[in-house]
Design a protein around this motif. Structure first.
Motif, mmCIF file in Angstrom:
data_model
loop_
_atom_site.group_PDB
_atom_site.id
_atom_site.type_symbol
_atom_site.label_atom_id
_atom_site.label_comp_id
_atom_site.label_asym_id
_atom_site.label_seq_id
_atom_site.Cartn_x
_atom_site.Cartn_y
_atom_site.Cartn_z
ATOM 1 N N GLY A 379 0.808 -1.208 0.000
ATOM 2 C CA GLY A 379 0.000 0.000 0.000
ATOM 3 C C GLY A 379 0.840 1.256 0.000
ATOM 4 N N VAL A 380 1.578 1.483 -1.081
ATOM 5 C CA VAL A 380 2.449 2.648 -1.181
ATOM 6 C C VAL A 380 2.130 3.393 -2.469
ATOM 7 C CG1 VAL A 380 4.828 3.474 -1.260
ATOM 8 C CG2 VAL A 380 4.254 1.455 0.106
ATOM 9 N N TYR A 387 1.866 6.011 2.569
ATOM 10 C CA TYR A 387 2.395 4.689 2.918
ATOM 11 C C TYR A 387 1.466 4.035 3.914
ATOM 12 C CZ TYR A 387 5.876 1.414 4.981
ATOM 13 O OH TYR A 387 6.561 0.308 5.450
ATOM 14 N N SER A 388 1.019 2.813 3.606
ATOM 15 C CA SER A 388 0.178 2.051 4.527
ATOM 16 C C SER A 388 0.388 0.570 4.250
ATOM 17 C CB SER A 388 -1.306 2.421 4.343
ATOM 18 O OG SER A 388 -2.125 1.651 5.203
ATOM 19 N N ARG A 389 0.892 -0.147 5.253
ATOM 20 C CA ARG A 389 1.187 -1.561 5.049
ATOM 21 C C ARG A 389 0.788 -2.371 6.275
ATOM 22 N NH1 ARG A 389 6.694 -3.079 2.179
ATOM 23 N NH2 ARG A 389 5.409 -4.942 1.942
ATOM 24 N N GLY A 390 0.309 -3.584 6.007
ATOM 25 C CA GLY A 390 0.083 -4.515 7.088
ATOM 26 C C GLY A 390 1.407 -4.938 7.685
ATOM 27 N N ALA A 391 1.389 -5.247 8.983
ATOM 28 C CA ALA A 391 2.653 -5.544 9.644
ATOM 29 C C ALA A 391 2.439 -6.432 10.862
ATOM 30 C CB ALA A 391 3.347 -4.245 10.068
ATOM 31 N N SER A 392 3.526 -7.016 11.319
ATOM 32 C CA SER A 392 3.542 -7.734 12.587
ATOM 33 C C SER A 392 4.920 -7.594 13.194
ATOM 34 C CB SER A 392 3.177 -9.214 12.393
ATOM 35 O OG SER A 392 4.115 -9.839 11.538
#
Length: 448
Positions: A379-380, A387-392
């Motif tokens: 999601g960039v 900028y938006s990204r899934g993360a862990s």
């Protein structure tokens, strides 16, 4: 697989045939490779793959009209037809005022230096099998690991030759080896996955299979029992294995194509302060045994080491001949080339210079934040920098790593993120793009 001399002659002969058929100028790239991959899962051989291939690509110019065509059929008849088709296609193409080979005076001259890109080896599949098995066994032996996605080992050889009609002939070859393990910890809906891997040019430089396996297992176990996190603005720490993705976004924004098309969030940033003064990004195409090392670029220009970012200041775009003409600048030696399509742009072995504090010191004053070691999705927005990204990863509480977290989203704008970035001192060169642990304050984290 062809020798470097044979590969060079094949590319050169195709260029000669194109000029003889009427091309005003032409270039050709020849690529051949051979790869063996072995996969083990739960102690059983899962697959053995062997692939060998060769491809040749011709860029045919008829004045300012051009066409690019490729073939994996190397017979004389096929290559004759390839030249004929390229000529017909070029004549039918629209004129491009920026098309053409790189200027002759810019081409690399002299002997091509040896960057030690290969050891000449080709280990037997049994050796690769034993290594993959050892890596998986070591990962499965970690307490808490309950299942496996497998261990893998690979060995590859490749050769690349480039020839142009205005006097450049160059070739390089190399080897590559890889080793990995991926396992799961926990049970049912609480299962967590993680991995470890290593890639090198020389077989002797590979990390031991047991070390890779143990690291994969420990990482998976550490991710068990994730907790929820409340949404808000907070500091984010990027693990080195995911922080390198931020450099990928930088490269996309400073590519000649993005600047010429005016589709970059860094459009007006050349020679300005983009990062904090503590950040320098170094591009080193001459790194011995480097995964992306090369002496010449995809158009025959010499490569050179440089700071793309120097103490926070953006110093250059990444330009091939066409984008340099569009921008009325000089090519930077960053042209990339495959057998199909026109040249693009890209960097080589990259790293962010290490900072002055340890990762522990970098997070010591964080009361509440997150440490990210996995990113999901892309999601960039390269035009706006959003900028938006899934993360862990893991919670940071009172300066210490805490429980695992998963299913969160981290968001910001790359301009702000670059300006806020602070590197730790733990840089390790083991990938094509290497970064130390990175801290970015003020990001938005979305959890529950």
């Amino acid at each position: 697989m062809l020798t470097p001399n044979e590969a060079q002659e094949r590319a050169h002969s195709l260029v000669k045939a194109a000029v003889k058929s009427g091309a005003s100028t032409a270039d050709a790239v020849y690529i051949c490779d051979a790869t063996t991959q072995v996969g083990m899962r739960l102690g059983v051989l899962e697959d053995v793959e062997r692939s060998e291939g060769e491809t040749i690509g011709l860029r045919y110019f008829d004045g300012q009209r051009s066409a690019t065509i490729s073939s994996s059929d190397m017979s004389d008849d096929a290559l004759t037809k390839l030249v004929e088709r390229a000529g017909h296609m070029a004549k039918a193409a629209p004129e491009d005022p920026y098309a053409g080979l790189a200027d002759t005076e810019l081409l690399m001259t002299g002997a091509i230096p040896d960057l030690d890109l290969g050891d000449g080896g080709e280990p037997e599949p049994q050796i690769l099998r034993d290594m993959a098995l050892e890596a998986e066994d070591a990962a499965r032996a970690v307490d808490g690991v309950t299942n496996s996605e497998g261990g893998g080992a690979s060995a590859a050889r490749a050769c690349v030759a480039l020839s142009t009609s205005h006097g450049f002939d160059g070739c390089y070859s190399g080897t590559g080896y890889g080793l990995s393990a991926s396992v799961l910890a926990g049970e049912g809906s609480d299962m967590q996955r993680d991995y470890a891997s290593h890639s090198v040019r020389h077989f002797a430089d590979l990390e031991s299979p047991a070390d890779i396996g143990r690291r994969a297992g420990a990482r998976a176990v550490k991710r068990m029992n994730p907790v929820s996190i409340k949404s808000g603005a907070m500091p984010v720490i990027y693990d080195p294995r995911v922080g390198s993705s931020l450099i990928g976004h930088l490269l996309g924004a400073i590519s000649g194509q993005a600047i010429a098309r005016q589709t970059s969030f860094l459009l007006d940033a050349l020679d300005t302060q983009v990062f904090d003064s503590s950040v320098s990004v170094h591009d080193n195409p001459h790194l011995p045994r480097g995964l992306r090392s090369k002496s010449f670029d995809g158009e025959g220009l010499p490569t050179s080491a440089r700071n793309i970012v120097d103490n926070g200041r953006l110093t250059t775009w990444l330009l091939n001949a066409a984008t340099a003409r569009q921008l009325d600048l000089v090519p930077t030696g960053h042209a990339t080339r495959g057998a199909a399509g026109s040249p693009g742009t890209g960097a080589s072995n990259l790293h962010i210079a290490p900072g002055e504090v340890s990762p522990a010191q970098l997070m010591a004053d964080i009361k509440h934040g997150v440490y990210i070691n996995e990113l999901i999705g892309m999601g960039v927005n390269g035009v706006t920098g959003d900028y938006s990204r899934g993360a862990s990863g893991f919670l940071i509480q009172d300066g210490e790593l805490g429980a695992a977290v998963s299913g969160i989203t981290i968001a910001g704008n790359l301009k702000d993120m670059f300006a806020a970035m602070v590197p730790a001192d733990d840089l390790e060169i083991r990938r094509a793009v290497n970064v130390p642990t990175l801290r970015i304050d003020g990001m938005t984290v979305a959890g529950d």
